[in-house]
Design a protein around this motif. Structure first.
Motif, PDB file in Angstrom:
ATOM      1  N   THR A  13     -12.584  -2.343  14.879  1.00 52.97           N
ATOM      2  CA  THR A  13     -12.256  -2.212  13.656  1.00 52.97           C
ATOM      3  C   THR A  13     -11.532  -3.340  13.529  1.00 52.97           C
ATOM      4  OG1 THR A  13     -11.226  -0.453  14.175  1.00 52.97           O
ATOM      5  CG2 THR A  13     -13.511   0.290  12.844  1.00 52.97           C
ATOM      6  N   SER A  68      -5.665   4.825  12.766  1.00 47.26           N
ATOM      7  CA  SER A  68      -4.763   4.951  12.146  1.00 47.26           C
ATOM      8  C   SER A  68      -4.044   6.339  12.007  1.00 47.26           C
ATOM      9  CB  SER A  68      -5.393   4.766  10.564  1.00 47.26           C
ATOM     10  OG  SER A  68      -4.382   5.611   9.427  1.00 47.26           O
ATOM     11  N   PRO A  69      -3.074   5.983  11.779  1.00 51.03           N
ATOM     12  CA  PRO A  69      -1.645   7.950  11.714  1.00 51.03           C
ATOM     13  C   PRO A  69      -2.187   8.347  10.631  1.00 51.03           C
ATOM     14  CG  PRO A  69      -0.158   5.615  10.970  1.00 51.03           C
ATOM     15  CD  PRO A  69      -1.979   4.919  11.771  1.00 51.03           C
ATOM     16  N   ASP A  99       6.059  11.230   5.152  1.00 48.50           N
ATOM     17  CA  ASP A  99       5.572   9.906   4.814  1.00 48.50           C
ATOM     18  C   ASP A  99       5.540   9.512   3.568  1.00 48.50           C
ATOM     19  OD1 ASP A  99       3.645  11.734   3.464  1.00 48.50           O
ATOM     20  OD2 ASP A  99       1.745  11.842   4.980  1.00 48.50           O
ATOM     21  N   PRO A 132     -11.812   3.133  11.349  1.00 46.89           N
ATOM     22  CA  PRO A 132     -10.151   2.538  11.409  1.00 46.89           C
ATOM     23  C   PRO A 132      -9.098   3.377  12.078  1.00 46.89           C
ATOM     24  CG  PRO A 132     -10.818   1.650   9.330  1.00 46.89           C
ATOM     25  CD  PRO A 132     -12.090   2.629   9.747  1.00 46.89           C
ATOM     26  N   ASP A 155      -0.743   4.623   6.087  1.00 48.76           N
ATOM     27  CA  ASP A 155      -0.358   3.760   7.065  1.00 48.76           C
ATOM     28  C   ASP A 155       1.383   4.176   7.978  1.00 48.76           C
ATOM     29  OD1 ASP A 155      -1.461   2.328   5.245  1.00 48.76           O
ATOM     30  OD2 ASP A 155       0.113   2.051   3.724  1.00 48.76           O
ATOM     31  N   TRP A 156       1.862   4.736   7.285  1.00 48.60           N
ATOM     32  CA  TRP A 156       2.895   5.644   8.682  1.00 48.60           C
ATOM     33  C   TRP A 156       2.868   7.036   8.017  1.00 48.60           C
ATOM     34  CZ3 TRP A 156       7.630   6.535   6.361  1.00 48.60           C
ATOM     35  CH2 TRP A 156       7.611   6.137   5.158  1.00 48.60           C
ATOM     36  N   THR A 188      -2.937  12.277  15.474  1.00 49.66           N
ATOM     37  CA  THR A 188      -3.552  11.153  15.879  1.00 49.66           C
ATOM     38  C   THR A 188      -3.316  10.830  17.564  1.00 49.66           C
ATOM     39  OG1 THR A 188      -1.318  10.807  14.470  1.00 49.66           O
ATOM     40  CG2 THR A 188      -1.875   9.167  15.549  1.00 49.66           C
ATOM     41  N   SER A 236      -7.752  -2.500  13.510  1.00 53.11           N
ATOM     42  CA  SER A 236      -6.778  -1.487  13.787  1.00 53.11           C
ATOM     43  C   SER A 236      -6.569  -0.358  14.311  1.00 53.11           C
ATOM     44  CB  SER A 236      -7.422  -0.123  12.264  1.00 53.11           C
ATOM     45  OG  SER A 236      -9.168   0.475  13.262  1.00 53.11           O
ATOM     46  N   ALA A 279      -5.644   9.862   6.786  1.00 52.60           N
ATOM     47  CA  ALA A 279      -4.924   8.519   6.870  1.00 52.60           C
ATOM     48  C   ALA A 279      -4.024   8.485   6.465  1.00 52.60           C
ATOM     49  CB  ALA A 279      -5.933   7.087   7.157  1.00 52.60           C
ATOM     50  N   PHE A 286      -2.410   1.879  16.149  1.00 53.80           N
ATOM     51  CA  PHE A 286      -0.653   2.638  15.323  1.00 53.80           C
ATOM     52  C   PHE A 286      -0.054   2.117  16.394  1.00 53.80           C
ATOM     53  CE2 PHE A 286      -3.212   5.962  16.872  1.00 53.80           C
ATOM     54  CZ  PHE A 286      -2.231   6.534  17.624  1.00 53.80           C
TER      55      PHE A 286
END
Length: 135
Positions: free
Chosen positions: A110, A4-5, A42, A2, A14-15, A65, A112, A12, A114
């Motif tokens: 995937t 992701s950030p 984060d 996936p 979430d943010w 990222t 996925s 990885a 950002f």
């Protein structure tokens, strides 16, 4: 895998949030800064920290990222770069734009992706080759 950030160490999350420090001269209240330093936060870390990396480094959350998009992405990975500032001046921007800039990265295999929102003029370059400038 996936899309992701990635955090400061390449894991990885979430943010994350980065605040770029402006260029500062040394004074009694502040240390000198060249304008490439940043504060990082984060959710897993739960602390705002001065990053050991700089915005123009090949390390740190931003570089890691974006490397997923510009550094040999999968065939199912795509991105959209948007910027309402004119790429070359003159003509100068007239000040009526929304100061809207960002990167959307996605992987259709995937499901996925950002969304990176930023206010840094002319960054990143569409071919991924240019380093950001401090202002």
């Amino acid at each position: 895998m996936p899309l992701s950030p990635l955090n400061e160490t390449g894991h990885a999350v979430d943010w994350w949030f980065i605040y770029k420090v402006p260029q500062l001269t040394q004074s009694a209240e502040t240390a000198a800064a060249v304008g490439m330093e940043y504060a990082y936060y984060d959710d897993p870390s739960q602390h705002v920290v001065a990053s050991p990396y700089k915005m123009d480094s090949n390390e740190g959350a931003l570089a890691l990222t974006l490397a997923a998009l510009f550094g040999g992405p999968a065939e199912t990975t795509g991105y959209i770069l948007y910027n309402d500032e004119r790429p070359v001046t003159p003509p100068m921007d007239d000040g009526n734009c929304g100061h809207t800039k960002g990167v959307i990265g996605f992987d259709v295999a995937t499901n996925s992706g950002f969304w990176l929102l930023h206010s840094w003029p002319k960054f990143p370059a569409a071919d991924g080759s240019a380093k950001p400038a401090p202002n």
